[in-house]
Design an enzyme around this catalytic site. Structure first.
Site, short mmCIF file in Angstrom:
data_model
loop_
_atom_site.label_atom_id
_atom_site.label_comp_id
_atom_site.label_asym_id
_atom_site.label_seq_id
_atom_site.Cartn_x
_atom_site.Cartn_y
_atom_site.Cartn_z
N CYS A 1 0.84 -1.21 0.00
CA CYS A 1 0.00 0.00 0.00
C CYS A 1 0.87 1.25 0.00
O CYS A 1 0.83 2.07 0.93
CB CYS A 1 -0.93 -0.02 1.21
SG CYS A 1 -2.19 -1.30 1.10
N GLU A 2 1.65 1.39 -1.03
CA GLU A 2 2.53 2.54 -1.22
C GLU A 2 2.60 2.85 -2.71
O GLU A 2 2.85 1.95 -3.52
CB GLU A 2 3.95 2.26 -0.72
CG GLU A 2 4.08 2.01 0.76
CD GLU A 2 3.99 3.27 1.58
OE1 GLU A 2 4.13 4.38 1.00
OE2 GLU A 2 3.78 3.16 2.80
N TYR B 1 21.65 -7.21 -1.90
CA TYR B 1 20.87 -6.22 -1.15
C TYR B 1 19.36 -6.42 -1.19
O TYR B 1 18.65 -5.74 -0.45
CB TYR B 1 21.22 -4.79 -1.57
CG TYR B 1 22.66 -4.47 -1.29
CD1 TYR B 1 23.10 -4.28 0.02
CD2 TYR B 1 23.60 -4.40 -2.32
CE1 TYR B 1 24.43 -4.03 0.29
CE2 TYR B 1 24.93 -4.14 -2.05
CZ TYR B 1 25.35 -3.95 -0.74
OH TYR B 1 26.67 -3.71 -0.47
#
Length: 473
Positions: free
Chosen positions: A391-392, A421
């Protein structure tokens, strides 16, 4: 649509519309990556379709042979370059890029030492059976407990990052029958041409000492009976192409090294890592042999100009060894065309992972590539943005890419160059479990890091008192 960007087009200047949106660009993918007779991507001789069926998605896939080959090639390059000048070179694998017991064993088998920067990373390396004498310990805020453990196991070197740390170590070694080798981390003032958050040698940052402050630190270390100053360390940044930054940094470090020789020997100069890899077809990397030759020759020139011996050298690559060996597999959930202008449309492709398994695009604006992994397609290339399920609005996996226009729900999507990473920065945002890591080699696949389950997430919540097959009772 033209690849030239303008105010009204979403295509970045570097992104070129491919003639074939199925092509696996060799520089970006593991060396073993190819398509099988059914059009599915295979890595290490194992089909992406078979991997997804057995382990689910999202899924981190790591080509063991690719990691080993890059480790061997890197070590050979630096040892060869150093030997031409009569000195030795040690290569530390930078564990922060990706660390597991299996990867520690792989790189150790290939002759590399290992760099850790927390007590947890030290524990993983020790659990893998690493020789503690071939470990280096980094970090700007090593706790007393971490330093005590490092000294206790006989760690090969500790990179000093603050005066507080000097005094912590002084107290730890007092009364022990041991001498702990240490290096001083120095900011050379060289700012690598990279993202501000990735550059770690300019002076206004948390790591190390300035060139002006380092002599006083060296003098204090040399006063402490249980510590031995063995050298200087510098890391100028990450995802660096070319040798110019390393050469300039080396010139400044060698000048400091020469001044410090008046107080005693300094057998080691550690120039860090940060060697760049290709994330997209636009990235042009420098062969590791050229990097090694250029960096070592720069040190030799500076030492020659000052008429001092060349110290033994050390380097700390991580991303360049493990990054290209990794591929992340996702399943496409939805697709949605979005009109951006009268003549511009972007297809949003949503997958079942996102910033929980690859935070780099959100953190750094990092660019990645993608391909449909379950099949080939004859459809024309379409401009897409691959996004996650979180939710971004910033939950972007691949900001801009061309995929076949018929990409659809249920397709497997592969994002290459994710060995570094991605797992290390993985998280449980929106309570999404972290994916497993699968090693592939010679047609075989095995789990090297178990994936999390919903039960794992619930088990940490002290408010959960009972579980049923449906979830919380």
């Amino acid at each position: 649509m033209s690849a030239a960007s303008s105010a009204s087009t979403p295509v970045p200047a570097w992104l070129v519309r491919p003639a074939d949106a199925n092509e696996l660009v060799a520089e970006v993918w593991p060396g073993s990556a190819r398509r099988d007779d059914d059009g599915a991507v295979t890595v290490g001789g194992v089909s992406a379709v078979a991997l997804a069926e057995q382990y689910g998605t999202p899924l981190y896939v790591l080509d063991e042979d690719d990691v080993r080959l890059r480790a061997r090639r890197t070590l050979a390059a630096f040892q060869s370059a150093a030997s031409r000048h009569g000195v030795s070179a040690r290569v530390y694998y930078a564990g922060k890029a990706f660390l597991s017991t299996e990867v520690v064993r792989w790189v150790a088998d290939e002759g590399l030492a290992v760099d850790v920067c927390t007590g947890g990373e030290l524990a993983i390396a020790m659990a893998a059976g690493a020789d503690p004498a071939r470990l280096g310990f980094h970090g700007n805020n090593k706790s007393v407990a971490e330093l005590e453990r490092a000294v206790e196991v006989g760690i090969g070197s500790i990179v000093i990052d603050s005066l507080v740390e000097v005094e912590r170590l002084a107290a730890i070694v007092a009364g022990r029958d041991t001498v702990q080798p240490v290096l001083i981390r120095v900011n050379s003032g060289v700012h690598a041409e990279t993202h501000d958050f990735l550059a770690t040698a300019h002076e206004d940052q948390k790591f190390g000492f300035t060139l002006a402050d380092a002599p006083a630190v060296a003098a204090r270390i040399r006063e402490i009976e249980g510590l031995r100053l063995v050298g200087l360390h510098c890391h100028i940044g990450s995802q660096i192409f070319g040798t110019a930054g390393f050469a300039e940094s080396a010139s400044r470090l060698v000048a400091l090294h020469a001044d410090l020789l008046a107080g005693g020997d300094l057998p080691v100069l550690n120039l860090g890592g940060g060697f760049g890899i290709a994330y997209t077809s636009a990235d042009v990397t420098t062969p590791i042999e050229d990097l090694a030759t250029g960096i070592v020759e720069a040190v030799a020139r500076e030492c020659g100009a000052r008429d001092i011996p060349i110290p033994n050298l050390a380097f700390e690559p991580g991303r360049s060894i493990v990054g290209p060996a990794g591929v992340t597999l996702y399943t496409v959930g939805t697709t949605k065309p979005v009109a951006l202008a009268a003549s511009a449309t972007r297809l949003y492709v949503s997958v079942d992972g996102g910033m929980s398994d690859n935070a780099r695009p959100s953190l750094y604006g990092a660019q990645y590539s993608a391909r449909i992994a379950s099949r080939e397609s004859i459809a024309e290339p379409a401009l897409v943005r691959v996004v996650g399920k979180h939710c971004e609005s910033g939950d972007i996996v691949v900001d801009a890419e061309y995929l076949p226009a018929d990409v659809e729900p249920g397709d497997l999507l592969a994002v290459p160059a994710t060995g570094a990473y991605c797992f290390s920065l993985s998280n449980n945002y929106n309570y999404v479990p972290r994916p497993p890591v699968i090693a592939v080699r010679a047609g075989e696949a095995r789990v090297i890091v178990r994936g999390e389950t919903i039960d794992d997430l619930l088990a940490r919540d002290c408010g959960v008192t009972a579980l049923t097959n449906e979830g919380i009772a």
